[in-house]
Design a protein around this motif. Structure first.
Motif, PDB file in Angstrom:
ATOM      1  N   PRO A  94      52.266  44.140  66.219  1.00 40.30           N
ATOM      2  CA  PRO A  94      52.695  43.981  67.621  1.00 40.30           C
ATOM      3  C   PRO A  94      51.985  44.934  68.582  1.00 40.30           C
ATOM      4  CG  PRO A  94      54.582  44.159  66.128  1.00 40.30           C
ATOM      5  CD  PRO A  94      53.374  44.592  65.373  1.00 40.30           C
ATOM      6  N   VAL A  95      51.256  45.903  68.045  1.00 40.03           N
ATOM      7  CA  VAL A  95      50.566  46.865  68.906  1.00 40.03           C
ATOM      8  C   VAL A  95      49.295  46.254  69.501  1.00 40.03           C
ATOM      9  CG1 VAL A  95      49.307  49.078  68.911  1.00 40.03           C
ATOM     10  CG2 VAL A  95      51.509  48.875  67.711  1.00 40.03           C
ATOM     11  N   PHE A  96      48.636  45.374  68.741  1.00 37.47           N
ATOM     12  CA  PHE A  96      47.343  44.838  69.189  1.00 37.47           C
ATOM     13  C   PHE A  96      47.387  44.169  70.564  1.00 37.47           C
ATOM     14  CE2 PHE A  96      46.405  44.632  64.437  1.00 37.47           C
ATOM     15  CZ  PHE A  96      45.644  45.794  64.459  1.00 37.47           C
ATOM     16  N   PRO A  97      48.429  43.396  70.906  1.00 34.76           N
ATOM     17  CA  PRO A  97      48.423  42.745  72.229  1.00 34.76           C
ATOM     18  C   PRO A  97      48.687  43.696  73.399  1.00 34.76           C
ATOM     19  CG  PRO A  97      49.801  41.530  70.672  1.00 34.76           C
ATOM     20  CD  PRO A  97      49.502  42.859  70.066  1.00 34.76           C
ATOM     21  N   ILE A  98      49.131  44.917  73.127  1.00 29.48           N
ATOM     22  CA  ILE A  98      49.511  45.799  74.233  1.00 29.48           C
ATOM     23  C   ILE A  98      48.519  46.934  74.471  1.00 29.48           C
ATOM     24  CG2 ILE A  98      51.963  45.274  73.952  1.00 29.48           C
ATOM     25  CD1 ILE A  98      52.316  47.939  72.555  1.00 29.48           C
ATOM     26  N   VAL A  99      47.559  47.147  73.567  1.00 29.59           N
ATOM     27  CA  VAL A  99      46.555  48.189  73.818  1.00 29.59           C
ATOM     28  C   VAL A  99      45.592  47.678  74.881  1.00 29.59           C
ATOM     29  CG1 VAL A  99      46.716  49.187  71.516  1.00 29.59           C
ATOM     30  CG2 VAL A  99      45.093  47.343  71.934  1.00 29.59           C
ATOM     31  N   ASP A 100      45.115  48.582  75.753  1.00 29.14           N
ATOM     32  CA  ASP A 100      44.234  48.134  76.830  1.00 29.14           C
ATOM     33  C   ASP A 100      42.993  49.001  76.987  1.00 29.14           C
ATOM     34  OD1 ASP A 100      45.425  50.388  77.835  1.00 29.14           O
ATOM     35  OD2 ASP A 100      46.530  49.353  79.419  1.00 29.14           O
ATOM     36  N   THR A 101      42.745  49.915  76.052  1.00 27.20           N
ATOM     37  CA  THR A 101      41.516  50.709  76.076  1.00 27.20           C
ATOM     38  C   THR A 101      40.894  50.695  74.683  1.00 27.20           C
ATOM     39  OG1 THR A 101      42.524  52.833  75.446  1.00 27.20           O
ATOM     40  CG2 THR A 101      42.549  52.240  77.802  1.00 27.20           C
ATOM     41  N   PRO A 102      39.570  50.861  74.606  1.00 25.54           N
ATOM     42  CA  PRO A 102      38.922  50.896  73.295  1.00 25.54           C
ATOM     43  C   PRO A 102      39.464  51.990  72.371  1.00 25.54           C
ATOM     44  CG  PRO A 102      37.278  50.561  75.005  1.00 25.54           C
ATOM     45  CD  PRO A 102      38.582  50.865  75.704  1.00 25.54           C
ATOM     46  N   ILE A 103      39.800  53.143  72.937  1.00 26.05           N
ATOM     47  CA  ILE A 103      40.310  54.243  72.108  1.00 26.05           C
ATOM     48  C   ILE A 103      41.659  53.863  71.485  1.00 26.05           C
ATOM     49  CG2 ILE A 103      41.187  56.614  72.140  1.00 26.05           C
ATOM     50  CD1 ILE A 103      39.075  57.286  74.201  1.00 26.05           C
ATOM     51  N   GLN A 104      42.541  53.277  72.298  1.00 26.52           N
ATOM     52  CA  GLN A 104      43.838  52.855  71.771  1.00 26.52           C
ATOM     53  C   GLN A 104      43.669  51.805  70.671  1.00 26.52           C
ATOM     54  OE1 GLN A 104      45.960  51.442  75.200  1.00 26.52           O
ATOM     55  NE2 GLN A 104      46.504  53.511  75.924  1.00 26.52           N
ATOM     56  N   LEU A 105      42.756  50.872  70.891  1.00 25.16           N
ATOM     57  CA  LEU A 105      42.518  49.849  69.878  1.00 25.16           C
ATOM     58  C   LEU A 105      41.920  50.463  68.622  1.00 25.16           C
ATOM     59  CD1 LEU A 105      42.561  46.889  69.044  1.00 25.16           C
ATOM     60  CD2 LEU A 105      40.327  46.603  70.163  1.00 25.16           C
ATOM     61  N   ALA A 106      41.038  51.445  68.776  1.00 29.31           N
ATOM     62  CA  ALA A 106      40.430  52.105  67.619  1.00 29.31           C
ATOM     63  C   ALA A 106      41.492  52.797  66.766  1.00 29.31           C
ATOM     64  CB  ALA A 106      39.386  53.121  68.082  1.00 29.31           C
ATOM     65  N   VAL A 107      42.436  53.476  67.417  1.00 26.46           N
ATOM     66  CA  VAL A 107      43.508  54.154  66.683  1.00 26.46           C
ATOM     67  C   VAL A 107      44.376  53.138  65.944  1.00 26.46           C
ATOM     68  CG1 VAL A 107      45.583  55.574  66.898  1.00 26.46           C
ATOM     69  CG2 VAL A 107      43.533  56.153  68.213  1.00 26.46           C
ATOM     70  N   ALA A 108      44.746  52.063  66.653  1.00 28.52           N
ATOM     71  CA  ALA A 108      45.574  51.026  66.031  1.00 28.52           C
ATOM     72  C   ALA A 108      44.866  50.395  64.841  1.00 28.52           C
ATOM     73  CB  ALA A 108      45.941  49.960  67.066  1.00 28.52           C
ATOM     74  N   LEU A 109      43.564  50.125  64.987  1.00 30.05           N
ATOM     75  CA  LEU A 109      42.802  49.522  63.898  1.00 30.05           C
ATOM     76  C   LEU A 109      42.644  50.474  62.717  1.00 30.05           C
ATOM     77  CD1 LEU A 109      39.997  47.578  65.808  1.00 30.05           C
ATOM     78  CD2 LEU A 109      41.862  46.607  64.462  1.00 30.05           C
ATOM     79  N   ALA A 110      42.512  51.780  63.005  1.00 34.93           N
ATOM     80  CA  ALA A 110      42.395  52.761  61.919  1.00 34.93           C
ATOM     81  C   ALA A 110      43.673  52.790  61.086  1.00 34.93           C
ATOM     82  CB  ALA A 110      42.085  54.139  62.488  1.00 34.93           C
ATOM     83  N   ILE A 111      44.817  52.783  61.751  1.00 34.01           N
ATOM     84  CA  ILE A 111      46.098  52.787  61.039  1.00 34.01           C
ATOM     85  C   ILE A 111      46.280  51.480  60.283  1.00 34.01           C
ATOM     86  CG2 ILE A 111      48.610  52.906  61.289  1.00 34.01           C
ATOM     87  CD1 ILE A 111      48.151  54.640  63.785  1.00 34.01           C
ATOM     88  N   PHE A 112      45.952  50.377  60.942  1.00 32.08           N
ATOM     89  CA  PHE A 112      46.049  49.070  60.288  1.00 32.08           C
ATOM     90  C   PHE A 112      45.116  49.005  59.086  1.00 32.08           C
ATOM     91  CE2 PHE A 112      44.790  44.503  60.048  1.00 32.08           C
ATOM     92  CZ  PHE A 112      46.045  43.957  59.798  1.00 32.08           C
ATOM     93  N   GLY A 113      43.893  49.493  59.260  1.00 38.80           N
ATOM     94  CA  GLY A 113      42.934  49.493  58.156  1.00 38.80           C
ATOM     95  C   GLY A 113      43.394  50.337  56.986  1.00 38.80           C
ATOM     96  N   ALA A 114      43.981  51.503  57.267  1.00 33.96           N
ATOM     97  CA  ALA A 114      44.495  52.347  56.190  1.00 33.96           C
ATOM     98  C   ALA A 114      45.611  51.639  55.437  1.00 33.96           C
ATOM     99  CB  ALA A 114      44.996  53.673  56.760  1.00 33.96           C
ATOM    100  N   SER A 115      46.459  50.938  56.164  1.00 34.93           N
ATOM    101  CA  SER A 115      47.561  50.207  55.528  1.00 34.93           C
ATOM    102  C   SER A 115      47.040  49.054  54.687  1.00 34.93           C
ATOM    103  CB  SER A 115      48.525  49.676  56.605  1.00 34.93           C
ATOM    104  OG  SER A 115      49.057  50.728  57.382  1.00 34.93           O
ATOM    105  N   VAL A 116      46.078  48.294  55.226  1.00 32.46           N
ATOM    106  CA  VAL A 116      45.503  47.170  54.499  1.00 32.46           C
ATOM    107  C   VAL A 116      44.795  47.648  53.239  1.00 32.46           C
ATOM    108  CG1 VAL A 116      43.681  45.412  54.576  1.00 32.46           C
ATOM    109  CG2 VAL A 116      45.263  45.644  56.486  1.00 32.46           C
ATOM    110  N   GLY A 117      43.983  48.703  53.372  1.00 32.90           N
ATOM    111  CA  GLY A 117      43.264  49.230  52.216  1.00 32.90           C
ATOM    112  C   GLY A 117      44.197  49.734  51.130  1.00 32.90           C
ATOM    113  N   THR A 118      45.272  50.379  51.527  1.00 35.84           N
ATOM    114  CA  THR A 118      46.240  50.887  50.560  1.00 35.84           C
ATOM    115  C   THR A 118      46.930  49.749  49.816  1.00 35.84           C
ATOM    116  OG1 THR A 118      46.636  52.876  51.884  1.00 35.84           O
ATOM    117  CG2 THR A 118      48.339  52.272  50.294  1.00 35.84           C
TER     118      THR A 118
END
Length: 386
Positions: A94-118
């Motif tokens: 639910p975070v992806f539709p509300i981020v509005d800057t590249p930095i915010q999206l990068a942080v969200a993707l990093a957390i998502f990526g860590a979860s997916v990889g785990t």
């Protein structure tokens, strides 16, 4: 530790069902991201190069988390690790539709990526032990459920968005499905993460044929990752698809990969691993070329479908070869090949982004076709020698 391991029960049908559900969960959660890429790109105002960097943050999150997953699973068990990582995936959607800057999206993707990889590593650890306890060949079926999750994730999100369902409602629905699958599988998730090698080191440097297998898996997973993260962009920019329906590219790939994996055990038994790798690699290379040079949008989907069919059973053959080699203990070899391989699905798309910015997305996909020819030729030799 060895005494405790000896007391561990033998997994059965409940654990097999839970493993299938968690593979379904992992595939669904990862693939649901594919139709969201054009929206995220537009929302933060990213060009192809910036998007490539953002996707790199997703990959880095996974690469950092994956080596630690084996250690955490050994200490706390597969159940705890899968539960925590799945919750992380569900919270990020639910975070992806509300981020509005590249930095915010990068942080969200990093957390998502860590979860997916785990989740990816933990479910494969569970799968190895459940398959071994069963005395049967179950791995292709497990990975088939991952591919089925890809169909449901990418296809379901695309259909919902195409039908006009608000983006926020779609991502919350995906989160709810992830949690539901977790609840249904909970009792069958293993409370341990290491049943046989309690004295094995936490980390070992891959060597010999294991490195070769890992690199080949890296290339194959890179090819998969490109479809996951770039197929929607490709269809929008090259073939005029609407954003809401562009996820059909990944869905066509995932359908054929699912069919291939569900039939995989019989295909490998009939043709042998060497021929499966050779034919599969060449078929995947053909698929990329068809997608790039397609004169009609439908032919591009055919190309992605050919890629899915070609890649479907290559990695399982490589894992079998990793199990046969004698340079490293089997469990450590499989872990090393898994980590190297999944790095491709997460880091590869970032490379495609830079190529797309410097030349074109077509060039990036044709480069993948060359990589698949390399996999076909070298991989067939390695699978025979392994």
């Amino acid at each position: 530790m060895s005494v405790a391991s000896a007391k561990l029960g033998v997994s059965g049908r409940r654990e097999q069902l839970a493993t299938r559900l968690t593979f379904l969960l992992a595939g669904l959660g990862m693939a649901a991201w594919a139709p969201l890429v054009p929206y995220a790109k537009q929302q933060v105002g990213a060009d192809n190069a910036t998007l490539g960097l953002l996707l790199l943050s997703l990959g880095l999150g996974s690469i950092i988390a994956m080596p630690a997953t084996g250690i955490l699973a050994n200490r706390y068990g597969c159940r705890v690790v899968i539960v925590v990582a799945t919750i992380g995936m569900a919270l990020m959607m639910p975070v992806f539709p509300i981020v509005d800057t590249p930095i915010q999206l990068a942080v969200a993707l990093a957390i998502f990526g860590a979860s997916v990889g785990t989740v990816d590593v933990a479910v494969n650890i569970q799968a190895v032990m459940v398959e071994k306890d069963s005395g049967q060949s179950l791995m292709s079926g497990f990975h088939g459920m991952f591919s089925l999750g890809g169909i449901l994730g990418a296809g379901g999100v695309s259909l919902a968005l195409g039908a006009g369902v608000p983006l926020g409602s779609v991502v919350w629905a995906i989160s709810a499905v992830l949690i539901l699958l977790l609840v249904l599988s909970y009792n069958g998730l293993l409370t341990y993460g290491n049943k046989e090698t309690g004295q094995a080191p936490m980390f070992v440097v891959p060597k010999g044929i294991v490195i070769v297998l890992g690199v080949l898996c890296f290339l194959v997973f890179m090819g998969e990752g490109a479809i996951l993260d770039w197929s929607a962009i490709f269809l929008v920019t090259n073939h005029g698809y609407e954003q809401a329906s562009a996820g059909i590219g990944y869905a066509s790939f995932a359908v054929m990969m699912t069919i291939g994996r569900l039939l995989g055990d019989r295909v490998v038994a009939r043709l042998g691993g060497t021929r499966v790798v050779l034919i599969g690699g060449l078929l995947a290379a053909t698929g990329y070329a068809v997608a790039v040079w397609a004169s009609q949008p439908l032919l591009a989907l055919v190309g992605f479908a050919l890629v899915g069919a070609g890649l479907s059973n290559i990695v399982p053959v490589f894992f079998t070869a990793a199990g046969r080699q004698t340079i490293m203990p089997t469990s450590l070899a499989v872990a090393a090949v898994t980590t190297l391989g999944y790095a491709g699905i997460l880091l590869g798309p970032a490379m495609i982004g830079f190529i797309a910015q410097a030349w074109s997305l077509n060039v990036g996909l044709l480069l993948l076709a060359i990589f698949m020819i390399f996999v076909a030729l070298v991989g067939s030799l390695v699978s025979r020698a392994g």
